[in-house]
Design a protein around this motif. Structure first.
Motif, PDB file in Angstrom:
ATOM      1  N   MET A  46      -3.085  17.831  -0.752  1.00  0.00           N
ATOM      2  CA  MET A  46      -3.371  18.927  -0.115  1.00  0.00           C
ATOM      3  C   MET A  46      -4.805  19.136  -0.568  1.00  0.00           C
ATOM      4  O   MET A  46      -4.993  19.377  -1.963  1.00  0.00           O
ATOM      5  CB  MET A  46      -2.401  19.933  -0.599  1.00  0.00           C
TER       6      MET A  46
ATOM      7  N   VAL B 221       6.945  19.940   4.176  1.00  0.00           N
ATOM      8  CA  VAL B 221       5.952  18.939   4.189  1.00  0.00           C
ATOM      9  C   VAL B 221       4.898  19.571   3.391  1.00  0.00           C
ATOM     10  O   VAL B 221       4.129  18.616   2.711  1.00  0.00           O
ATOM     11  CB  VAL B 221       5.329  19.020   5.760  1.00  0.00           C
ATOM     12  N   ASN B 222       4.496  20.943   3.257  1.00  0.00           N
ATOM     13  CA  ASN B 222       3.679  21.239   2.455  1.00  0.00           C
ATOM     14  C   ASN B 222       3.793  20.800   1.072  1.00  0.00           C
ATOM     15  O   ASN B 222       3.050  20.545   0.339  1.00  0.00           O
ATOM     16  CB  ASN B 222       3.433  22.762   2.758  1.00  0.00           C
TER      17      ASN B 222
ATOM     18  N   GLU C 233       0.669  33.088  11.087  1.00  0.00           N
ATOM     19  CA  GLU C 233       0.626  31.913  10.172  1.00  0.00           C
ATOM     20  C   GLU C 233       1.887  31.851   9.433  1.00  0.00           C
ATOM     21  O   GLU C 233       2.319  30.887   9.070  1.00  0.00           O
ATOM     22  CB  GLU C 233      -0.576  31.605   9.468  1.00  0.00           C
TER      23      GLU C 233
ATOM     24  N   LEU D 133       3.020  17.292   0.503  1.00  0.00           N
ATOM     25  CA  LEU D 133       1.783  17.180   0.203  1.00  0.00           C
ATOM     26  C   LEU D 133       1.306  17.620  -1.242  1.00  0.00           C
ATOM     27  O   LEU D 133       0.289  17.010  -1.811  1.00  0.00           O
ATOM     28  CB  LEU D 133       1.053  18.090   1.536  1.00  0.00           C
ATOM     29  N   GLU D 134       1.814  18.723  -1.368  1.00  0.00           N
ATOM     30  CA  GLU D 134       1.190  19.322  -2.710  1.00  0.00           C
ATOM     31  C   GLU D 134       1.687  18.523  -3.947  1.00  0.00           C
ATOM     32  O   GLU D 134       0.832  18.313  -5.025  1.00  0.00           O
ATOM     33  CB  GLU D 134       1.682  20.863  -2.795  1.00  0.00           C
TER      34      GLU D 134
ATOM     35  N   ALA E 127       6.167  29.897   9.066  1.00  0.00           N
ATOM     36  CA  ALA E 127       6.282  28.598   9.040  1.00  0.00           C
ATOM     37  C   ALA E 127       7.526  28.351   9.139  1.00  0.00           C
ATOM     38  O   ALA E 127       8.526  28.895   8.539  1.00  0.00           O
ATOM     39  CB  ALA E 127       5.407  28.278   7.994  1.00  0.00           C
TER      40      ALA E 127
ATOM     41  N   GLN F 260       7.904  22.939   8.114  1.00  0.00           N
ATOM     42  CA  GLN F 260       6.421  22.802   7.590  1.00  0.00           C
ATOM     43  C   GLN F 260       6.347  23.269   6.039  1.00  0.00           C
ATOM     44  O   GLN F 260       5.453  22.603   5.584  1.00  0.00           O
ATOM     45  CB  GLN F 260       5.925  24.035   8.472  1.00  0.00           C
ATOM     46  N   ASP F 261       7.241  23.991   5.534  1.00  0.00           N
ATOM     47  CA  ASP F 261       7.293  24.426   4.241  1.00  0.00           C
ATOM     48  C   ASP F 261       7.592  22.938   3.258  1.00  0.00           C
ATOM     49  O   ASP F 261       6.818  22.837   2.373  1.00  0.00           O
ATOM     50  CB  ASP F 261       8.428  25.259   3.902  1.00  0.00           C
TER      51      ASP F 261
END
Lengths: 480, 904
Positions: free
Chosen positions: B376, B366-367, B356, B370-371, B359, B363-364
């Motif tokens: 999240m 997007v994360n 996992e 979101l945070e 990434a 992806q990073d």
């Protein structure tokens, strides 16, 4: 006390899926299955008959063949469906065995192509790259790249092409026989001398000659890769070791040897095709006698090749037939021929041991099944089981007179039949004469069949050790 | 001449065998075109093959080439050709081997040079088999010899150089060497060149069997060198005399000893000339080791040695495979490809990455987004604080742990207890245990048995019929008198007990089952208890139903009856017979009635019937016992003896243990059992008994009895006896042949009885059987049956004229029917005592192998290989699969690589 009730649940015998076969309940009570041997014998008989009914050895020929006789075939040791063939007019063809069409066709040499081999995969950069070495009477060895695109615009076989040609090695004499080392980028050529070459150098690395006569074929051992064997026109077989860079042993036979093949499963054994109608199986550790003599041909054996499984050999002969032998038997188990096939000069097993390729004087490359009755389609478990069972039954009852008669029966061309008769008569008369002579001359030495072809060996073998080795071998043969 | 013709014919036939195909083709095609033979084959004919040696090959009589050339001619011509082609006697040349070629060359040379042919003949005869390593002599050795014999003129310092020179000159022309100063000077510079030249020459001149011809060469060489040596002996002296006269320069050393040419030039001599001290000091160092280095072997021999060594090495190398090869040969199944590569799944676009952490940048991103936007879900890891235990107070925690510990302890104990109980083997204990558990269950209100269990138990009872003695088995047992056997008896008792229990169940009498299991002593003890109880009751008081008179009477009666029963049983147990119930029938009847009806007397027909039955059963039992006793030999004998002398009666009656020990003495049983006999020292066939010193008392006694009987009989019959005393045949005492040991001790009257000779007995037994004659007749009949037969198939009157005056035709129609074998060709014709059946069932031949096939050594082995059927009908599925598994299995579409080295 047990209570026996009849209980039959539909779950037990009705298949769940439509593809599943319904289970057949069976009763193992021996009273219900009497006469087991009689029944199995009948099954074996039927299986033998079916085998002969299904025996259709000829698969087909490759493309339209060559214009001249095919005198060289080289198999790709790493690839199942690729094969190279070369003919007397200097043309090399590279075949796709599954479609039986050619990848490439080009004229490589002036005159006869006398040696051909596909280089090992490990030396090329990627899997689909193919290299090929060829030598000819025009005193050259040529290294080719045979990829599809290299020969896309080669249409005529009239002129010697330079397309796909990577390198040319010039020699001082016409070459005869060529083989590549299994892992290293070196190869060996025959001819007036036997020379070791490296693909990086223009001149040979060393000269391995022993004696002055011509070397007709060379062959590398596939297991002990630094050992090779050659045959000479002086009826000799010479062994070499590249690690010590010298020839090691030499034997001379009564007649010339046409081809050699090492057993891929037994590093020290090799088989030779001889002019005296026989193939001989030798152990390189003790060449004072042959391990086995493969008889049955009625003309010179031109080529011999081992099955990759190491238990069978195939021979092609000047009598226009191909024969298959088991290595532990003296007579062939199979004979292949067609009306149009002329003298067979090359036979090769495919790398999965299922097919045999033959090249003959008539310019065709033919493909045969190694087991004439076998089909290569996907089989259900049941079918496979049945076939395996049949095989075992045939094997078990093979000595029964009727089964033996049926399984051995072959139609052979009348010429072969006649020749066999003549040969038998003559051989018998010779044998009889020898017996008569022995009656008067008691001290006449008895030479076993396995030694008769040998004129002599350079390095002698210890008598005591030899006897022990023979015992070992015989034990092995028996165990087989 | 005859020999020549023989060899010629042999060569002809071998040639014919080799050319079988061509001959066959020619014979078959005949008039048809010979196109196949005409096709010129460059590869085959070997002309292209041998570019370098074309000319040489032309002269070579290679059989195939020859035949090809000759094939244009007619068949007969070819034959002629072949005869003429090679001269008589040299068949070996047929094969055109190099050896014979060289031999021929030699021969030619020999003829030219008119040398003796013996040498050449030797060569051709011996081949190279006669050469031995020891006979050969290396060139250097010869030179050594030479140098020993002839005084070497050259100084040892020069010797090395000169040696190379010597080698380079193949024939070793000493003369030339010694006077050619210039050549020796060239030595150093030209050594390389010369050696290369030499190797070239070597390789050219080298013959495959050059080692072989060494012998001859050596011989020649020796003669040459010896000749030369003679010459040089003269020359050297001459030349050395003039040697030092020349001017001294770097090539020519001054001769110190001009007078004695034989003396060697030593280093010290030369050193004297040198003035420089330093150099001499250095030179002295050399002085110690001034030996010349060993002369290297000639290259050819060296090469041969190297080859031999190389061959040994490669043999050893290749030998390392032998184990793997052997293993594969012996393997029952081989699955190709043998050592298949393990295929690892490589990552591709389609494979999902397992890790996992890897990434992507997207992806990073997007994360992060979101945070930032608080979308999240903050996923916390479970920490120690989150666990339930963390929330508890310490007291609670403690309490809980104690609880847990207790539980664990209890469980452990329970487990140990269970294990211990499981170990106890006593059945009684388990029964009690079971009951206890059952009781506990009842107390707890748990239904002790499920309905199905009950059902099963009931069904079992019904099916097994274990409760009656009238089952088939029980009947059989009683019939065959197996009741004596302890086991069967026990089983039958068990049955009866079961029946009792069942009856109780059916009558719903709630009797305690433990009563059944009680022994007699228990019952007695109970009885005593009962009396005690009565006493107690007496003491307690005199009121209540139980104290009423009739109740008391009933109780007393009951007790009495019980006591009676017990005493009966005691008696029985102590080996006494069952007391005859007839002796006190009334009492018993009363007893029964009382038992059943508690004080009330009922006369019911059923009761009588049951009584009768019981009597009958008793009778049967008695009869059985009597039968058993009668079967006992000892008992029988005892009876006999008792008739004669009434004694020893008591000891044997109804003694079970003794009876058992005597049982095998039953003559009908003993006869076959040899071991038993020998161990007991009493030899007994069915009718023969041998008695000697060691035999038991009893046996002796019986013997005595028998003898007495015999005596009596003898008196009666008054027959004489005159045979030897050892073998007696007593005809009347149950046809027993008694072989009595003469040393039998007190036994007397050995001459009793009369005897027959064995042969007479046999002759008597087969009187009237003419076996031999019958056999002869049968043989004759069989021979006639198997013989060819003639059958008359004439039909009377057919084809004849009828009426008066017609002649009877003499012609008869006889048909011959072929039999199995003619009379005089039978195999048993000369064998008098044998009839050989020569009928062959032709249908069987199909199933018979004519001989034992190759890998098998004898018939049994081959038959064993056929014995086990392979099919599914006769074996389990798994063994069937194993049996039909082929030895070599290949995977379709897989390249089979050669064997990999297991040791690399």
């Amino acid at each position: 006390m047990k209570i026996k009730t009849i209980k039959r649940s539909s779950d037990d015998y009705v298949p769940v899926k439509s593809t599943q076969e319904s289970q057949l309940p069976r009763n193992l009570n021996p009273e219900l299955h009497p006469f087991e041997r009689a029944r199995e014998y009948t099954k074996a008989l039927n299986a033998t008959k079916l085998e002969r009914m299904f025996a259709q050895p000829f698969v087909g020929q490759f493309g339209h063949g060559h214009r001249d006789g095919v005198y060289m075939i080289a198999k790709n040791y790493n690839n199942l469906n690729k094969l190279a063939s070369a003919s007397g007019d200097g043309v090399i063809k590279y075949w796709n065995m599954s479609t039986r069409q050619e990848y490439a066709s080009f004229r490589a040499h002036y005159g006869l192509v006398t040696g051909l081999c596909v280089t090992p995969e490990s030396l090329s950069k990627n899997k689909n790259e193919n290299f090929m070495l060829s030598c000819g009477d025009d005193k050259t060895v040529k290294l080719w790249s045979v990829n599809n695109d290299d020969f896309s615009n080669v249409r005529s076989d009239d002129e010697v092409t330079t397309q796909g040609l990577i390198k040319t090695f010039d020699g001082e004499h016409a070459f005869q026989g060529l083989d590549h080392h299994r892992s290293k980028p070196t190869f060996v050529t025959g001819g007036a001398q036997i020379q070791l070459w490296s693909t990086e150098r223009a001149k040979p690395l060393s000269n391995l000659s022993w004696g002055a006569d011509n070397v007709t074929t060379v062959k590398f051992n596939q297991n002990e890769t630094d050992i090779l064997a050659s045959t000479g026109s002086d009826n000799s077989i010479v062994l070499y070791d590249l690690r010590t860079n010298s020839p090691t042993q030499k034997i001379v036979q009564t007649m010339r040897t046409n081809s050699i093949c090492w057993n891929p499963m037994e590093a020290f054994n090799f088989v030779i095709a001889n002019e005296d109608h026989n193939a001989y199986y030798y152990d390189m550790r003790n060449m004072s006698r042959a391990l086995n003599v493969f008889k049955d041909h009625v003309a010179a054996v031109m080529d011999v090749d081992f099955s990759p499984t190491g238990d069978e050999i195939v021979t092609g002969s000047y009598d226009k037939t191909i024969r298959i032998y088991k290595t532990n038997q003296g007579h062939s188990r199979e004979i292949y021929h067609t009306k149009r096939m002329q003298h067979v000069f090359q036979v090769k097993y495919s790398m999965d041991s299922k097919y045999i390729m033959s090249g003959s004087d008539d310019g065709n490359v033919r493909m045969w099944r190694s087991k004439a009755w076998e089909r290569s389609n996907v089989k259900s478990t049941r079918e496979r089981n049945k076939l395996e069972y049949d095989e075992k039954l045939k094997d078990r009852f093979r000595h029964m007179p009727e089964i033996r008669r049926i399984s051995k029966h072959r139609y052979v061309p009348i010429v072969i039949k006649k020749a066999q008769e003549i040969k038998n008569i003559e051989l018998n008369s010779m044998k009889r004469r020898e017996m008569n002579e022995r009656r008067t001359a008691k001290d006449k030495p008895f030479v076993p069949q396995r030694k008769q072809q040998i004129v002599g060996t350079v390095f002698k073998y210890d008598e005591k050790r030899r006897r022990r080795n023979i015992d070992d071998e015989e034990e092995d043969v028996d165990s087989d | 001449m005859a020999k020549k013709s023989k060899s010629k014919s042999r060569s002809k036939s071998s040639k014919r065998a080799l050319n079988a195909l061509e001959i066959a083709e020619r014979e078959l095609e005949g008039s048809a075109s010979d196109d196949n033979n005409e096709t010129y084959n460059p590869r085959r004919n070997g002309t292209v093959v041998n570019l370098l040696k074309k000319s040489e090959r032309r002269g070579n009589n290679y059989s195939d080439d020859e035949s090809d050339i000759a094939s244009d001619d007619s068949f007969e011509d070819e034959e002629l050709d072949s005869d003429e082609a090679f001269g008589p006697g040299d068949d070996v040349d047929l094969l055109g081997s190099k050896l014979s070629q060289t031999a021929r060359d030699k021969k030619k040379l020999g003829k030219l040079g008119s040398t003796d042919e013996i040498d050449v003949d030797n060569l051709s005869d011996d081949g190279y088999t006669s050469i031995e390593e020891g006979e050969l002599m290396s060139l250097s050795e010869i030179w050594d010899m030479d140098s020993k014999r002839t005084p070497a003129p050259a100084a040892s310092v020069v010797s090395k150089q000169s040696n190379t020179e010597e080698e380079s000159d193949d024939e070793g022309d000493e003369i030339k060497f010694q006077d050619s100063d210039i050549e020796s000077s060239e030595g150093e510079s030209g050594s390389e060149e010369s050696s290369s030249e030499e190797s070239d020459a070597d390789s050219e001149s080298e013959d495959p069997f050059d080692e072989i011809s060494d012998n001859d060469e050596d011989v020649e060489l020796k003669t040459i060198t010896s000749n030369l040596m003679k010459d040089t002996a003269k020359f050297t002296s001459k030349r050395l005399a003039t040697y030092g006269t020349g001017e001294e320069n770097e090539y020519i050393l001054p001769s110190v000893q001009e007078n004695e040419g034989t003396q060697k030039l030593s280093l010290s001599d030369m050193m004297n000339i040198v003035d420089d001290k330093q150099i001499t000091r250095k030179a002295t160092l050399i002085q110690g080791q001034n030996e010349a280095t060993a002369i290297p072997l000639p290259q050819r021999i060296q090469q041969r040695n190297e080859r031999k060594a190389a061959y040994e090495i490669s043999k050893d190398e290749v030998n390392r495979w032998s184990d793997a090869v052997k293993q594969n040969r012996r393997a029952e199944h081989l699955s190709f490809p043998l050592n298949q590569k393990v295929e690892h799944q490589e990552a591709s676009v389609f494979t999902i990455p397992v890790n996992e952490n890897t990434a992507s940048a997207l992806q990073d991103k997007v994360n992060a987004v979101l945070e930032e936007s608080n979308l999240m879900d903050p996923e916390k890891n479970t920490t120690f604080e989150d666990l339930d235990t963390a929330k508890m107070t310490p007291e609670e925690m403690k309490k809980r742990t104690v609880e847990m510990r207790l539980m664990r302890e209890l469980m452990f104990r329970e487990e140990r207890k269970a294990r211990r109980i499981k170990k106890i083997k006593s059945k009684a204990y388990h029964r009690i245990k079971k009951k206890e558990i059952q009781r506990n269950r009842e107390l707890a209100g748990v239904s002790d048995e499920s309905d199905t269990d009950l059902d099963i138990a009931r069904a079992k009872e019904r099916m097994t019929l274990k409760h009656k003695t009238n089952s088939k088995w029980a009947k059989d047992m009683t019939k065959h008198g197996m009741t004596n056997d302890a086991e069967t008896r026990e089983e039958m008792e068990e049955m009866l007990r079961q029946g009792e229990r069942l009856k109780a169940k059916i009558q719903d009498r709630n009797s305690d089952e433990e009563d059944e299991r009680k022994g007699l002593s228990d019952i007695e003890a109970e009885e005593v208890d009962d009396t005690k109880d009565a006493n107690m009751k007496d003491r307690l008081g005199k009121t209540g139903v139980m104290n009423m008179a009739f109740m008391k009477n009933a109780e007393a009666r009951e007790r009495e009856a019980n006591l009676q029963n017990i005493s009966n049983l005691r008696a029985f147990e102590n080996g006494g017979e069952l007391l005859d119930s007839d002796e006190e029938p009334e009492k018993e009847a009363l007893d029964e009635n009382v038992q059943l009806n508690k004080g009330r007397r009922i006369y019911a027909p059923i009761n009588l019937v049951t009584k009768k039955e019981a009597k009958e059963a008793d009778k049967i039992l008695k009869a059985e016992v009597s039968i058993d006793n009668s079967t006992n030999l000892a008992n029988r004998l005892m009876k006999k003896s008792s008739k004669i002398n009434n004694q020893d009666k008591k000891s044997d009656e109804n003694d079970d243990s003794e009876g058992k020990s005597k049982e095998p003495e039953n003559p009908w049983l003993v006869g076959s059992d040899d071991e038993d006999i020998s161990s007991k020292n009493i030899k007994r066939s069915t009718k023969v008994s041998v008695i000697d010193k060691d035999s038991s008392k009893e046996a002796k006694r019986t013997q005595k009895i028998d003898k007495k009987l015999a005596k009596q009989n003898k008196k009666n019959s008054k027959e004489s006896n005159n045979d030897d005393g050892d073998i007696l045949l007593d005809s009347e005492s149950g046809n027993k042949l008694n072989i009595v040991d003469p040393y039998g001790g007190s036994d007397e009257d050995l001459g009793d009885g009369f005897a027959f000779k064995q042969q007479d007995v046999i002759a008597d037994a087969f009187a009237g059987d003419n076996v031999v004659a019958e056999f002869v007749n049968e043989k004759k009949r069989v021979a006639e049956d198997d013989d060819d037969k003639e059958e008359d198939v004439t039909l009377p009157g057919w084809g004849d004229w009828a009426g008066s005056g017609t002649q009877q035709r003499k012609k008869r129609f006889i048909k011959k029917v072929k039999g199995v074998v003619q009379k005089d060709k039978r195999k048993d014709k000369r064998l008098q005592n044998v009839i050989i059946n020569e009928k062959v069932n032709k249908k069987n031949i199909k199933y018979q192998s004519s001989a034992v096939p190759f890998p098998f050594e004898n018939k049994e082995q081959y038959e064993r290989s056929l014995r086990m059927p392979l099919g599914q009908q006769w074996t389990s599925r798994k063994s069937h699969q194993n049996l039909i598994k082929p030895r070599i299995m290949t995977k379709p579409g897989e390249v089979i690589d050669p064997l990999k080295a297991p040791f690399k």
